[in-house]
Design a protein around this motif. Structure first.
Motif: not given
Length: 882
Positions: A239, A267, A269, A294, A297-298, A300
């Motif tokens: 990130a 990503v 963030d 994180i 939110r993405h 993963l």
């Protein structure tokens, strides 16, 4: 006696010449318990006063911190009982899930067994046996200390009634959707094999290593730094901050994750700090709480690479290695591939450890049960903000709000066998059923109960009302809830206090569990260091109680108890408190031998001497001060006030002044005997809550009363013929006796400076005319061992003090030449010290280089030397001339 105290005429018993605590304390306590003094009647019409004991864990014995806390609570409840309240000090113990299970597992390990060898049922039975042994030891220590608890109401967090309360509130919270099950990152202890809460993690600075690793190749290369290289096996992204221009070309692309053969995305963030390190962070959602967020939110994946014992499970050459072994092996492998950009070793950083076993905790993705604390924490904060609950001292409110206003959901499940098993059943087709205490659990093939137990703090959070019979609406609950005050350490403000606030407000229809939270500090050794077995400075309170008596330990602890402040304590301080108990004993014994009594009315004002009026005036002032300090939880100040009043004023001055009156006999002696009896009666009752044993023995001997435990708390003493609002006060008498004290103190100091023995008599002429001292000449002479001047009197020293003049004839009393030589030697040494200190402080080069603390010490030496030069000079000047 104050107005409401009931009293029968007595014949004074003879007290032993010395006080022996070990011979009386145990017998007195059992007598109190047998007579039911500490029990509480829910049907009483008296106003209630309720305090719950912070339940000690059944993992051993009480430590000095427990003795400290119990002393404060006992003082509060004893006073309220004497004030006419229906007082309940609720006793009990906590099952202490992790701590207790660890203790029993260690015992099993000595036998070469584990809990799995016994099975859940047999292991639980073994823990119950441990509880019976440990609980009995704790109860014995509480009795030894003098805890005035209602033993018939003793509770345990896993007894039948409290277990019912736990199941009830779990069901209600579950039905209100405030309890849920979810997969989240938790603190995992690989030694205890259970989740632990954030507040059970202790952080300390450890030496580790910080390695910077290059992920990717060429223009895809990106460097991340980590102290836990083994977790890279579970990385699912790197990130960067969205506005970091260095990596904008990489966002959305995939780069190679070394050693794994996988490619992971980069990503963007906003959590990432572009100014810290390289501005890029590895993302391991299954092994780090921030990375987990994180990852959510993405979108993963969560890739777990360690099992519950922190052993690597990821397929590859590191599989089966412990996390620390894997860390070294992975760094070596990365170094061999040229992936290590930088290494910093040692790298000191904050690392979380299990508060129970000190093992380094491992953040771990796990399916657990949680309490949704948002609405509960808001209610707990509002109760303090709107004044329904007061935190004392007030400056602790900020710490409380910082916690409850930022509280995360609470993980309440523990992977243990000892504790309240979660009342949830799972069915063969994925059914989940929460069962209340009056409901039958589902049965049949495929149904099974949740194996996890609840966090210990879940059940102890119900303590203020579960101990009173909740969920039933019992008489005790109606009478004694909410508690009047919670007395506890600031160190468990978050562990326990916040939990009780949340649950009490939720379960009791918005009524908080207590009106006041009185926070105290931690007991430390005399140098301010935390007490610990590992430091070698831990103290078993029983040792000091056996040596010096329980009263001595209690008084020492109370005298150090400033609100919210840590309490240093050393053995010599306990010894000093033992001396105070002996002083109380000896002074009361002297008073009884000289006719001190509480029989009959107080003498009228016109019959009182100035000394009588002075001590009664001071007594009423002290009663008011002590009450004010109790109401403000100022235990140190009230103890110090009582110490100095009893020792300095009653015993060292009024008793001494009374000796002259008793020697003279007649009506004044009878008046002083009655006044002294009154003063001792009130003083002993004021002291009783803190030093209960010696005061019980002396008060019953003085008054013939049943017990000081159930005597009235003293109010202001009235003097016939001088009634006044708030009790008798006499400022003129206080000033008059203060003059006497000044004269005696100054002359005693002079005598000491001249080398006279305390009992040595010397001729003296007292010029007291025109002062308030004239009526006290006999007492002054008696206290100072001053003989009449006689025909051959020759004044060799004259002291003006307090408007009077004391002339002494020291001829023959001391060897003047020898004393002059001694003082001259001392003066020379003081002048040399003064000169050396002055020279150093006048040296600019020295002052420029020397540390501030060294300079301060030299300034202190100079001040002491100057004081000594002045004092010795005065002594030399006052020596008789040859």
């Amino acid at each position: 006696m104050t107005e409401n105290t009931q009293q029968q005429p007595v014949s004074t018993p003879e007290l032993p010449t010395q006080y022996a605590p070990a011979e009386v304390e145990g017998k007195l306590y059992e007598r109190w318990v047998e007579r039911g003094y500490f029990e509480a009647d829910a049907q009483s019409g008296k106003p209630p006063y309720t305090v719950v004991i912070p339940p000690p864990n059944v993992t051993g014995s009480l430590h000095l911190g427990h003795a400290f806390e119990h002393t404060l609570i006992d003082a509060l409840t004893r006073r309220k009982r004497m004030q006419g309240h229906e007082t309940l000090w609720q006793p009990g113990m906590d099952h202490a899930g992790i701590a207790t299970q660890n203790v029993v597992e260690r015992e099993l390990a000595k036998e070469g067994k584990s809990r799995h060898d016994l099975g859940r049922e047999a292991f639980t039975e073994r823990v119950w046996r441990w509880k019976a042994e440990s609980g009995g030891q704790i109860s014995g220590q509480m009795r030894r200390l003098g805890d005035g608890v209602a033993w018939s109401r003793e509770r345990f967090t896993m007894d039948e009634g409290l277990s019912r309360a736990v199941q009830t509130i779990f069901k209600r919270l579950y039905d209100d959707e405030l309890i849920y099950r979810a997969e989240r990152i938790i603190n995992w202890c690989p030694r205890c094999l259970t989740a632990i809460s954030d507040i059970e993690v202790e952080y300390q600075d450890d030496d580790g290593e910080l390695v910077s690793i290059r992920y990717g190749e060429g223009d895809e290369a990106i460097v991340v730094a980590t102290t836990r290289a083994e977790t890279m096996l579970g990385d699912t992204a790197v990130a960067v901050h969205p506005e970091d221009g260095r990596y904008r070309h990489l966002v959305g692309r995939e780069i190679e994750l070394p050693l794994t053969g996988r490619r992971i995305p980069v990503v963007a963030d906003e959590h990432v700090d572009p100014g810290f390190g390289t501005g890029a962070v590895k993302v391991t959602p299954a092994h780090d709480p921030n990375d987990f967020e994180i990852g959510r939110r993405h979108g993963l994946p969560n890739l777990a690479v360690m099992d519950e014992r922190a052993v690597i499970t990821a397929h590859g050459p590191f599989q089966g290695l412990d996390r620390l072994e894997a860390r070294s092996a992975i760094v070596a492998a990365l170094r061999a591939e040229g992936r290590i950009v930088a290494e910093k070793r040692p790298y000191t950083h904050s690392v979380g450890h299990c508060s129970r076993c000190k093992t380094t905790i491992e953040p771990r993705l796990s399916l657990q049960w949680w309490v949704k604390v948002g609405p509960l924490a808001k209610a707990a904060g509002d109760a303090v903000r709107d004044g329904r609950v007061r935190i004392h001292p007030q400056e602790m409110e900020k710490r409380y709000f910082d916690w409850v206003d930022n509280l995360h959901d609470w993980c309440i499940s523990r992977q243990l066998w000892w504790g309240h098993r979660i009342p949830v059943w799972y069915g063969p087709d994925g059914e989940v059923v929460c069962v209340g205490p009056d409901e039958e659990p589902p049965s049949g093939e495929g149904w099974h109960q949740e194996t996890d137990v609840l966090d210990t703090w879940f059940s102890s959070g119900l303590w203020p009302f579960s101990t009173l019979g909740w969920p039933e609406r019992t008489e005790s609950l109606a009478k004694f809830y909410p508690n009047s005050v919670l007395v506890t350490g600031y160190d468990i403000l978050f562990f326990w206090v916040a939990r009780m606030m949340m649950f009490g407000l939720y379960a009791m229809d918005g009524t908080p569990p207590f009106h006041t939270i009185a926070l105290h500090g931690m007991v430390r050794d005399q140098f301010g260091k935390k007490m610990s077995k590992s430091f070698g400075n831990a103290v078993n309170p029983l040792d000091w109680m056996e040596t010096y008596g329980s009263d001595a330990l209690r008084f020492t602890l109370a005298r150090g108890a400033n609100p919210g402040v840590d309490v240093p304590i050393g053995e010599d301080w306990v010894q000093g408190s033992r001396n105070f108990a002996n002083k109380i004993w000896n002074a009361t014994r002297f008073a009884l031998m000289n006719g001190a009594t509480v029989e009959g009315p107080m003498p009228a004002h016109e019959r009182l001497s100035a000394a009588d009026r002075w001590i009664l005036s001071r007594l009423n002032a002290v009663v008011a001060e002590v009450d004010a300090y109790y109401d403000d939880y100022q235990f140190a100040k009230l103890s110090d006030t009582l110490f100095h009043f009893a020792w300095d004023e009653v015993f060292d001055w009024y008793v001494e002044l009374s000796k002259t009156t008793f020697l003279a006999g007649g009506e004044p002696a009878k008046v002083s005997a009655r006044v002294l009896g009154e003063v001792l009666d009130v003083t002993l009752r004021l002291l009783h809550p803190v030093v209960p044993f010696v005061t019980e023995t002396l008060w019953t001997a003085l008054t013939g009363g049943e017990s000081v435990v159930v005597a009235d708390w003293p109010g202001a003493v009235a003097v016939p013929g001088a009634e006044a609002p708030g009790g008798f006060r006499d400022a003129a008498a206080e000033r008059e006796i203060e003059l006497v004290r000044r004269v005696v103190t100054e002359v005693r100091r002079f005598r000491s400076d001249q080398g006279l023995q305390p009992g040595q008599k010397v001729p003296a002429r007292l010029t007291l005319g025109g002062t308030a001292l004239a009526p006290h000449e006999g007492a002054i002479r008696q206290l100072l061992r001053l003989q009449p001047e006689g025909d051959s009197f020759h004044a060799t020293a004259t002291l003006p003090v307090a408007g009077a003049e004391v002339a002494l004839d020291l001829s023959g009393a001391i060897d003047v030449d020898a004393e002059r030589r001694r003082l001259a030697k001392d003066l020379a040494a003081a002048e040399k010290e003064k000169a050396q200190a002055t020279a150093k402080l006048g040296n600019e080069a020295f002052l420029a280089k020397a540390p501030d603390d060294v300079v301060d010490k030299i300034r202190g030496r100079l001040a002491r030397a100057e004081e000594a030069v002045e004092r010795i000079g005065i002594q030399l000047a006052n020596l008789p001339r040859g």
